[in-house]
Design a protein around this motif. Structure first.
Motif, PDB file in Angstrom:
ATOM      1  N   SER A 225       0.720   3.225   3.108  1.00  0.00           N
ATOM      2  CA  SER A 225       0.907   3.756   1.762  1.00  0.00           C
ATOM      3  C   SER A 225       0.597   2.697   0.717  1.00  0.00           C
ATOM      4  O   SER A 225       0.545   1.502   1.004  1.00  0.00           O
ATOM      5  CB  SER A 225       2.351   4.247   1.587  1.00  0.00           C
ATOM      6  OG  SER A 225       3.258   3.164   1.769  1.00  0.00           O
ATOM      7  N   VAL A 226       0.385   3.159  -0.525  1.00  0.00           N
ATOM      8  CA  VAL A 226       0.171   2.275  -1.670  1.00  0.00           C
ATOM      9  C   VAL A 226       1.258   2.564  -2.690  1.00  0.00           C
ATOM     10  O   VAL A 226       1.380   3.698  -3.167  1.00  0.00           O
ATOM     11  CB  VAL A 226      -1.215   2.490  -2.302  1.00  0.00           C
ATOM     12  CG1 VAL A 226      -1.394   1.564  -3.499  1.00  0.00           C
ATOM     13  CG2 VAL A 226      -2.323   2.261  -1.273  1.00  0.00           C
ATOM     14  N   LEU A 235      -7.434  -1.265 -11.863  1.00  0.00           N
ATOM     15  CA  LEU A 235      -6.958  -1.136 -10.489  1.00  0.00           C
ATOM     16  C   LEU A 235      -7.834  -0.151  -9.738  1.00  0.00           C
ATOM     17  O   LEU A 235      -8.003   0.992 -10.159  1.00  0.00           O
ATOM     18  CB  LEU A 235      -5.501  -0.659 -10.461  1.00  0.00           C
ATOM     19  CG  LEU A 235      -4.939  -0.269  -9.083  1.00  0.00           C
ATOM     20  CD1 LEU A 235      -4.925  -1.472  -8.146  1.00  0.00           C
ATOM     21  CD2 LEU A 235      -3.538   0.334  -9.221  1.00  0.00           C
ATOM     22  N   ILE A 236      -8.386  -0.599  -8.614  1.00  0.00           N
ATOM     23  CA  ILE A 236      -9.091   0.265  -7.677  1.00  0.00           C
ATOM     24  C   ILE A 236      -8.353   0.187  -6.349  1.00  0.00           C
ATOM     25  O   ILE A 236      -8.191  -0.898  -5.783  1.00  0.00           O
ATOM     26  CB  ILE A 236     -10.562  -0.158  -7.507  1.00  0.00           C
ATOM     27  CG1 ILE A 236     -11.309  -0.014  -8.834  1.00  0.00           C
ATOM     28  CG2 ILE A 236     -11.240   0.677  -6.437  1.00  0.00           C
ATOM     29  CD1 ILE A 236     -12.752  -0.480  -8.785  1.00  0.00           C
ATOM     30  N   THR A 237      -7.884   1.322  -5.854  1.00  0.00           N
ATOM     31  CA  THR A 237      -7.094   1.321  -4.626  1.00  0.00           C
ATOM     32  C   THR A 237      -7.466   2.505  -3.753  1.00  0.00           C
ATOM     33  O   THR A 237      -7.862   3.568  -4.252  1.00  0.00           O
ATOM     34  CB  THR A 237      -5.581   1.330  -4.949  1.00  0.00           C
ATOM     35  OG1 THR A 237      -4.837   1.164  -3.741  1.00  0.00           O
ATOM     36  CG2 THR A 237      -5.157   2.622  -5.640  1.00  0.00           C
ATOM     37  N   HIS A 238      -7.314   2.313  -2.438  1.00  0.00           N
ATOM     38  CA  HIS A 238      -7.658   3.373  -1.478  1.00  0.00           C
ATOM     39  C   HIS A 238      -6.780   3.253  -0.245  1.00  0.00           C
ATOM     40  O   HIS A 238      -6.432   2.156   0.192  1.00  0.00           O
ATOM     41  CB  HIS A 238      -9.122   3.259  -1.053  1.00  0.00           C
ATOM     42  CG  HIS A 238      -9.485   4.177   0.072  1.00  0.00           C
ATOM     43  ND1 HIS A 238      -9.700   5.521  -0.121  1.00  0.00           N
ATOM     44  CD2 HIS A 238      -9.642   3.946   1.415  1.00  0.00           C
ATOM     45  CE1 HIS A 238      -9.988   6.080   1.044  1.00  0.00           C
ATOM     46  NE2 HIS A 238      -9.953   5.152   1.983  1.00  0.00           N
ATOM     47  N   THR A 239      -6.412   4.383   0.317  1.00  0.00           N
ATOM     48  CA  THR A 239      -5.776   4.435   1.628  1.00  0.00           C
ATOM     49  C   THR A 239      -6.339   5.602   2.412  1.00  0.00           C
ATOM     50  O   THR A 239      -6.673   6.646   1.845  1.00  0.00           O
ATOM     51  CB  THR A 239      -4.248   4.556   1.531  1.00  0.00           C
ATOM     52  OG1 THR A 239      -3.702   4.672   2.861  1.00  0.00           O
ATOM     53  CG2 THR A 239      -3.816   5.776   0.728  1.00  0.00           C
ATOM     54  N   GLY A 243       0.558   7.776   1.509  1.00  0.00           N
ATOM     55  CA  GLY A 243       0.616   8.250   0.137  1.00  0.00           C
ATOM     56  C   GLY A 243       0.320   7.157  -0.864  1.00  0.00           C
ATOM     57  O   GLY A 243       0.388   5.962  -0.557  1.00  0.00           O
ATOM     58  N   ILE A 244      -0.012   7.583  -2.102  1.00  0.00           N
ATOM     59  CA  ILE A 244      -0.223   6.657  -3.223  1.00  0.00           C
ATOM     60  C   ILE A 244       0.801   7.000  -4.299  1.00  0.00           C
ATOM     61  O   ILE A 244       0.855   8.143  -4.768  1.00  0.00           O
ATOM     62  CB  ILE A 244      -1.646   6.760  -3.781  1.00  0.00           C
ATOM     63  CG1 ILE A 244      -2.675   6.333  -2.722  1.00  0.00           C
ATOM     64  CG2 ILE A 244      -1.795   5.907  -5.032  1.00  0.00           C
ATOM     65  CD1 ILE A 244      -4.113   6.437  -3.186  1.00  0.00           C
ATOM     66  N   HIS A 245       1.599   5.999  -4.683  1.00  0.00           N
ATOM     67  CA  HIS A 245       2.649   6.195  -5.675  1.00  0.00           C
ATOM     68  C   HIS A 245       2.572   5.047  -6.687  1.00  0.00           C
ATOM     69  O   HIS A 245       2.936   3.911  -6.379  1.00  0.00           O
ATOM     70  CB  HIS A 245       4.026   6.221  -5.001  1.00  0.00           C
ATOM     71  CG  HIS A 245       4.103   7.157  -3.826  1.00  0.00           C
ATOM     72  ND1 HIS A 245       4.241   8.520  -3.980  1.00  0.00           N
ATOM     73  CD2 HIS A 245       4.011   6.914  -2.488  1.00  0.00           C
ATOM     74  CE1 HIS A 245       4.259   9.088  -2.786  1.00  0.00           C
ATOM     75  NE2 HIS A 245       4.121   8.142  -1.865  1.00  0.00           N
ATOM     76  N   LEU A 246       2.094   5.365  -7.893  1.00  0.00           N
ATOM     77  CA  LEU A 246       1.851   4.352  -8.914  1.00  0.00           C
ATOM     78  C   LEU A 246       2.513   4.760 -10.218  1.00  0.00           C
ATOM     79  O   LEU A 246       2.315   5.893 -10.684  1.00  0.00           O
ATOM     80  CB  LEU A 246       0.349   4.165  -9.131  1.00  0.00           C
ATOM     81  CG  LEU A 246      -0.486   3.790  -7.894  1.00  0.00           C
ATOM     82  CD1 LEU A 246      -1.973   3.861  -8.219  1.00  0.00           C
ATOM     83  CD2 LEU A 246      -0.116   2.396  -7.398  1.00  0.00           C
ATOM     84  N   TYR A 247       3.266   3.837 -10.833  1.00  0.00           N
ATOM     85  CA  TYR A 247       4.031   4.145 -12.035  1.00  0.00           C
ATOM     86  C   TYR A 247       3.861   3.035 -13.072  1.00  0.00           C
ATOM     87  O   TYR A 247       3.543   1.885 -12.746  1.00  0.00           O
ATOM     88  CB  TYR A 247       5.513   4.325 -11.696  1.00  0.00           C
ATOM     89  CG  TYR A 247       5.757   5.293 -10.560  1.00  0.00           C
ATOM     90  CD1 TYR A 247       5.664   6.673 -10.768  1.00  0.00           C
ATOM     91  CD2 TYR A 247       6.044   4.837  -9.282  1.00  0.00           C
ATOM     92  CE1 TYR A 247       5.859   7.567  -9.726  1.00  0.00           C
ATOM     93  CE2 TYR A 247       6.246   5.722  -8.233  1.00  0.00           C
ATOM     94  CZ  TYR A 247       6.150   7.082  -8.465  1.00  0.00           C
ATOM     95  OH  TYR A 247       6.344   7.955  -7.428  1.00  0.00           O
ATOM     96  N   ASP A 248       4.091   3.404 -14.348  1.00  0.00           N
ATOM     97  CA  ASP A 248       4.022   2.436 -15.464  1.00  0.00           C
ATOM     98  C   ASP A 248       2.680   1.720 -15.501  1.00  0.00           C
ATOM     99  O   ASP A 248       2.608   0.497 -15.647  1.00  0.00           O
ATOM    100  CB  ASP A 248       5.159   1.403 -15.364  1.00  0.00           C
ATOM    101  CG  ASP A 248       6.530   2.030 -15.502  1.00  0.00           C
ATOM    102  OD1 ASP A 248       6.649   3.035 -16.232  1.00  0.00           O
ATOM    103  OD2 ASP A 248       7.474   1.526 -14.877  1.00  0.00           O
ATOM    104  N   ILE A 262      -0.664  11.999  -3.682  1.00  0.00           N
ATOM    105  CA  ILE A 262      -0.885  11.025  -4.749  1.00  0.00           C
ATOM    106  C   ILE A 262       0.032  11.368  -5.913  1.00  0.00           C
ATOM    107  O   ILE A 262       0.050  12.511  -6.382  1.00  0.00           O
ATOM    108  CB  ILE A 262      -2.353  11.017  -5.225  1.00  0.00           C
ATOM    109  CG1 ILE A 262      -3.286  10.572  -4.090  1.00  0.00           C
ATOM    110  CG2 ILE A 262      -2.525  10.107  -6.432  1.00  0.00           C
ATOM    111  CD1 ILE A 262      -4.761  10.565  -4.471  1.00  0.00           C
ATOM    112  N   ASP A 263       0.783  10.379  -6.382  1.00  0.00           N
ATOM    113  CA  ASP A 263       1.708  10.547  -7.499  1.00  0.00           C
ATOM    114  C   ASP A 263       1.497   9.388  -8.462  1.00  0.00           C
ATOM    115  O   ASP A 263       1.776   8.235  -8.121  1.00  0.00           O
ATOM    116  CB  ASP A 263       3.147  10.575  -6.978  1.00  0.00           C
ATOM    117  CG  ASP A 263       4.152  10.868  -8.078  1.00  0.00           C
ATOM    118  OD1 ASP A 263       3.733  11.233  -9.189  1.00  0.00           O
ATOM    119  OD2 ASP A 263       5.365  10.707  -7.828  1.00  0.00           O
TER     120      ASP A 263
END
Length: 343
Positions: A225-226, A235-239, A243-248, A262-263
């Motif tokens: 997960s990320v 930011l460039i991200t992949h999985t 799951g991908i969970h990114l905030y702020d 993805i959230d």
């Protein structure tokens, strides 16, 4: 003039000898040396390099224990087993070399040793470090840092410059560091916090945990997960599997996923937003009252009531300009839902 300090049964003045790994087998002061680069190699132990404030604090500590790390062995037994090793510390042309390696490849590993080094040098020193099984720890350094381990973890704290680290199976812990950072692991997780600059972080099987990062960031995993919070810049991200969970977020963003949800919550838009998911749903939150060009396509689209919107909305697509248009926002979900909210 080349100065060589052989680690053998003759213990010189200033060298302390003990039997266990809790205390150094040998301590050698470097206060009379001018060290600008450091090379450390060991076949089974860990390596630690720490920057200090004064030459008086510079030294090398050598720790020796049994190969399995469990059985206590006497200093006499250590000395006997050391006959099967090439082990030395040397300073030549401003380069410190601390080397420990078996004399023969086919030695009896049941009688092997774990030989670790702790190096304390001035902060502006480059390193070249390698171990086949232990962890590597760097702290309070600036310059070019290159290091690798076949099975241990990497721990980096307050390091600047060009940082290039590899581990074949351990985790990576990065904090309070900067400039040009490239770290990878074949199987462990990566944690990065309070860093800025150019970051390249990759793992083949573990999770990514990102916090308080700023700069040009690439973070990828093939199976975990990320998770991220408070990231600015790009930011460039992949999985491929979590799951991908990114905030702020306050950054340009490209995020893709092949297997999980993805959230994402963006508090300040960058130059673009690109999100794609081939195996799950997407929840996206954007800041209110900002001009964006929306291009959404998925199995089903749900969104807050749009005011000042010029475009088309269907069950599975949304295209148009919000608040006059601006930052491009492209979202794709092959089969899952897309939920778009504003705050």
């Amino acid at each position: 003039m080349r100065k060589l300090f052989l680690l053998n049964l003759v213990i010189a003045i200033g060298v302390s000898v003990v039997a266990q790994n809790k205390e150094p087998y040998m301590t050698k002061s470097l206060s009379s040396e001018s060290v600008k680069s450091t090379e450390v190699q060991t076949s089974g132990g860990s390596i630690s390099v720490t920057g200090v404030n004064s030459v008086a604090e510079t030294k090398v500590e050598v720790y020796i224990s049994s190969n399995n790390g469990k059985n206590e062995i006497s200093k006499e037994e250590i000395a006997k087993r050391l006959e099967q090793y090439d082990l030395h510390v040397s300073v030549s042309n401003n380069k410190l070399a601390a080397i420990a390696k078996p004399k023969q490849r086919n030695m009896d590993w049941k009688k092997g040793l774990s030989i670790s080094f702790k190096v304390f040098v001035l902060k502006n020193v480059s390193t070249d470090l390698s171990t086949s099984g232990g962890s590597i720890n760097l702290a309070n350094l600036t310059g070019d840092q290159k290091f690798s381990t076949s099975g241990g973890s990497l721990n980096i704290d307050n390091v600047g410059g060009k940082i290039d680290g590899r581990t074949s199976g351990g985790s990576i812990h990065l904090e309070n560091s900067r400039d040009d950072i490239d770290l990878s692991t074949s199987g462990g997780s990566i944690e990065a916090s309070n860093c800025n600059g150019k970051l390249r972080l990759s793992t083949s099987g573990g999770s990514l945990n990102l916090k308080d990062l700023k700069g040009d960031i690439r973070a990828t995993t093939s199976g975990g997960s990320v998770n991220g919070r408070n990231i600015s810049g790009e930011l460039i991200t992949h999985t491929s599997g979590g799951g991908i969970h990114l905030y702020d977020l306050a950054c340009s963003l490209e995020a893709s996923n092949s297997g999980g949800s993805i959230d994402i919550e963006i508090k300040e838009l960058g130059k673009y937003v690109k999100i794609s998911n081939s195996g799950g749903g997407i929840d996206l939150q954007l800041p209110k009252n900002k001009g964006v060009d929306l291009d959404l396509s998925g199995g089903r689209i749900k969104t807050d009531q749009l005011g000042n919107f010029d475009g088309s909305i269907d069950d599975d697509s949304l295209q148009g300009k919000l608040n006059g248009g601006g930052v491009p926002v492209r979202v794709r979900s092959s089969s899952g839902r897309i939920s778009l909210a504003f705050k």
